[in-house]
Every structure is written in structure tokens, then in C-alpha cells.
Design a protein around this motif. Structure first.
Motif, short mmCIF file in Angstrom:
data_model
loop_
_atom_site.label_atom_id
_atom_site.label_comp_id
_atom_site.label_asym_id
_atom_site.label_seq_id
_atom_site.Cartn_x
_atom_site.Cartn_y
_atom_site.Cartn_z
N SER A 215 0.50 -1.48 0.03
CA SER A 215 0.08 0.20 -0.16
C SER A 215 0.74 1.40 0.22
N ASP A 245 -4.44 1.58 3.17
CA ASP A 245 -5.68 0.33 2.46
C ASP A 245 -4.45 -0.84 1.86
N GLY A 247 -3.79 -4.12 0.01
CA GLY A 247 -4.49 -4.46 -0.62
C GLY A 247 -3.50 -6.01 -1.08
N ASP A 262 -7.65 -12.66 -4.11
CA ASP A 262 -7.55 -11.20 -2.90
C ASP A 262 -8.40 -10.84 -1.72
N LYS A 264 -7.94 -7.32 1.43
CA LYS A 264 -8.26 -5.98 1.74
C LYS A 264 -8.05 -5.72 3.49
N LYS A 266 -6.58 -3.19 6.75
CA LYS A 266 -6.41 -1.45 6.85
C LYS A 266 -5.62 -1.73 8.08
#
Length: 445
Positions: A215, A245, A247, A262, A264, A266
């Protein structure tokens, strides 16, 4: 315990064990608390980073306090290169699941890393300066043996970061300077550990699963420099949290590869508050004091969200505490060309028994440092520093009821760590010196 594992179905393992097996721990330890890297200035390192926020680290002090950009006239650059040699070994203890305990200790899981850092300042006029720093505020690597008793909780961890911090500094008057600027940061992680692919398995021959992601994020730095008396400099600097964020991908072995994909997440990096005091004792000797607070406690629960992966992803529980560092150091101008320095620091780590993992066997530490600078010419100064970190031994416990739990397999161990760091660097002054107030700035009485 092993019977419980064998009774799990393949689907149950995929949904409840896959993500935990990958995400059960944080990232590799480094020379500062948790996975922070403090080696941004060879000069400051020789003082155990005492007074870094008040300018003891030269131009590179901008990492701790951007207002120090106003301390040097003209156009000046510093470049630093540090070799961080982390040494750590985790030995299994009583309570470890017998099927895994027989696999033995981690071996040498510490890995050496070379970390560059640089800083440049440029004086526009007698009031205004601009500057930029670059370096790696977080990172390092750990890699135990492929097969060991804690393999379900970590086989390798890699963190890479790179930050660029342009700043603008303003000299308000003869005793006060302020500065601020954006902090642009890249963050990347790659984690691997053993994976149980079916209810019947051989602990000595397990495949690996992995997680990777990266990120870009933006924060800011700000600071103030006060020079109330001749020979005295007081600095306060702040580095904000950077929101990432992330990925990435969840990578599973063999027939379960289709369950990966995939993901994600934070992540907010910790804020840093630095306070420094530099005081001249004689015309050729100075004492430096430093304090740093790192808000690692903001790294509590990191939620993992599927963006294509079919395997469930439970949250990553870090539960770090805040980190505090206290330092003192002194430097002496042995001759007009040679300056020697030394310092000691104590750091209260954000990692203790409640949140310690095999990936990050951190603990409270003492840093003892020495260094020196040689003025080769009017334009070029060479710097060198060496530090040794004495890290407290730490107990590790993972399994049922703990933050880190994979398939209810208990791992108990003791971590023994230390670190040696060697840094070299140089400072170069471009062009002719600009006529300006000397640094640090002093009030005229």
C-alpha cells in the motif's frame, strides 16, 4: 489435542484454519520497538539517538523533528547506510504440542538487512528553508528453519517500507523555528508459515501458505526548535500515523489454492512524538537527552476483508502497547577535525508476554552506542557508529485462549534476542556557505 485436529473436515480447516494460519502474527522485529527502524542518522546513532529531535543527528534529525532543517546554512546533504544484524532464537518449552515439540527450535531466525537513509536541506533566504528525508521507518526480516516446533505460527516474515518526507522550515525569530511537511510512505509485507492441508498430516512435512500485500499512504510531520540560551537547543517533533489500505493475496498450497485470492486490510502505523535537549557543557563538549513515544497501541485489531478469496479471514489481533524510549549521550570535539560520541538508551517495548509471537520475539532493551565524525575537508564530513542491543528474554505462548491460535495447537517457547548495528555516512556542503545565523540559533542579549 491431535485427535481434535484429525477430526476436523477439510472444509472446516479451509474456513477456520486457513486464514488464522496465515494471519496469526505480526511482522518482523527490528532495531526499534515492534517493527520500527530508528536508524535514520549515523551521528544520532552514536549517541543512542539522544537529542535527535534537538539536532544531534545533523541534517538527518529532520526525521524526528523537521524544524531542525533551519540549523544549517546553505545547501547540505547527508547520506547514511546501516547494517542491522538481528540475532534471535526461539526454544520450545514445556507445554508445546508433542507432535510439533519434537521438531526442535527455530535455529537462527534473525536476518541481516542493509537500510539506507538520507536527508537534504536548502536555505532559500535568512528565514526560509526546504528539505527532504528518505528512508525506511519500518521493516526487517525473520526466517527460522523451514521445519521447527513453531512452524504453524511462522516460517518467514518480511517487511519493507520506504518514506519520503519533504518539509518547509521557517525561522520565526532568533530563538524559534518551526517546520512541517507531508510524509509519503510505501508499505509491503510477505508472511509465510506451515499449513495443515488435511485431517491426517505429518508435522515434519507440512506445506507453506502465505500472505502478501502492499500500500501507499500519506501522513505528515511537524516540529519546533527552541534555542533560548547560547549552547542550548530544545526540539519537539511529531510524525503522524499513516493510514494504509493494503491490497494483497492469500496464497494456499495444493488443492486448496482455489480458496485463496485477493484480500484487503486497513492498517494505521503508529504516531511518534520525539523530544530532545542538547546542552553545551564546554566549547568542545555537549550532553544530549532524548525521549520518544510511539503509539503502537493503535495496532490493536486489524480486520481482513475478502476481495476474492473464498477462505474466511478472521481479524489479526496485535494488541501492542505504547513504546517509550529514554536516552542520554555525550560528544566531545577531540580536535577541530575529529568528534567522538557515545550514548545509552532504554526502550520499553510494545511487546510483552501478552502479545509476543514467534514472528516478533521482541522485549525491553538497552542500546549502547559509540560513534565518531571526521571532518575530511570544509565540505565533507565522514560519520561512523556502532550499537549493540541487549534484549530481555521473552516467553511466548500461543494456542487456545491466546491472541495467536492456529488449530488449537499449543506452542510455548522462550525467545533470546540481540542486535548489532553498524552505520556509516557522510555530510557534504554544496557551494559556498550562506551568510546566516549560526546553528543552533541563539538569542542575542
Amino acid at each position: 489435542m491431535m485427535g481434535t485436529i484429525r477430526r476436523r473436515s477439510l472444509r472446516g480447516l479451509a474456513r477456520s484454519g486457513v486464514s488464522t494460519a496465515i494471519l496469526c502474527a505480526g511482522v518482523a522485529g527490528a532495531s526499534a520497538g515492534a517493527f520500527g527502524i530508528r536508524e535514520q542518522s549515523t551521528e544520532a546513532q552514536g549517541l543512542a539517538f539522544a537529542g535527535a529531535a534537538s539536532g544531534s543527528g545533523g541534517v538527518s534529525s529532520m526525521f524526528w523533528n523537521p524544524a531542525t532543517v533551519t540549523m544549517r546554512p546553505g545547501w547540505v546533504t547527508e547520506q547514511n547506510l546501516s547494517f542491522i544484524n538481528l540475532s534471535a532464537k526461539i526454544t520450545p518449552d514445556v507445554g508445546t504440542n508433542p507432535a510439533f515439540g519434537r521438531l526442535g527450535d527455530s535455529g537462527e531466525l534473525g536476518q541481516g538487512a542493509i537500510v539506507p537513509a538520507g536527508a537534504t536541506s536548502y536555505q532559500i533566504n535568512d528565514r526560509l528553508w526546504v528539505g527532504i528525508t528518505s528512508g525506511a521507518p519500518f521493516g526487517l526480516v525473520t526466517k527460522p528453519r523451514q521445519t521447527w516446533s513453531g512452524e504453524l505460527y511462522g516460517r518467514s516474515s518480511r517487511i519493507f517500507s520506504l518514506a519520503f518526507n519533504p518539509v518547509i522550515g521557517f525561522k520565526v525569530n532568533e530563538w524559534l523555528s518551526v517546520a512541517a511537511g507531508p510524509n509519503i510512505e510505501y508499505f509491503k509485507l510477505v508472511l509465510r508459515q506451515a499449513f495443515i492441508p488435511s485431517p491426517v498430516f505429518n508435522p515434519a512435512a507440512l506445506p507453506s501458505s502465505g500472505l502478501k500485500g502492499d500500500s501507499w499512504g500519506v501522513g505528515f510531520t511537524a516540529g519546533a526548535l527552541i534555542t533560548p540560551f547560547e549552547g542550548t537547543a530544545i526540539g519537539v517533533g511529531y510524525r503522524s500515523s499513516v493510514h494504509h489500505d493494503i491490497g494483497g493475496q492469500l496464497i494456499l498450497p495444493g488443492a486448496l489454492a482455489a480458496l485463496g485470492g485477493d484480500i484487503k486490510a486497513k492498517l494505521n502505523t503508529p504516531e511518534k512524538l520525539s523530544v530532545g535537549l542538547t546542552q553545551a557543557i564546554t566549547p568542545v563538549a555537549r550532553v544530549n537527552l532524548g525521549f520518544e513515544w510511539d503509539n503502537w497501541s493503535r495496532l490493536g485489531l486489524v480486520n481482513i476483508v475478502s476481495a476474492g478469496a473464498r477462505a474466511a479471514a478472521p481479524p489479526l489481533t496485535l494488541n501492542y502497547k505504547d513504546g517509550y524510549t529514554y536516552s542520554i549521550g555525550g560528544e566531545y570535539d577531540w580536535s577541530p577535525a575529529l568528534t567522538v560520541r557515545a550514548g545509552v538508551a532504554y526502550e520499553s517495548s510494545p511487546i510483552d508476554f501478552s502479545n509476543r509471537s514467534v514472528r516478533l520475539p521482541d522485549g525491553d532493551r538497552v542500546n549502547v552506542s559509540v560513534g565518531g565524525s571526521y571532518r575530511w575537508s570544509e565540505k565533507l564530513t565522514l560519520n561512523v557508529a556502532y550499537s549493540h542491543f541487549f534484549v530481555d528474554k521473552g516467553r511466548i505462548l500461543a494456542g487456545p485462549g491466546r491472541d495467536y491460535n492456529v488449530q488449537n495447537v499449543v506452542f510455548a517457547g522462550v525467545a533470546d534476542s540481540s542486535a548489532d548495528i553498524v552505520s556509516v555516512g557522510f555530510r557534504y556542503v554544496f557551494g559556498e556557505p550562506v551568510a546566516a545565523a549560526p546553528a543552533p540559533l541563539v538569542r542575542k542579549f
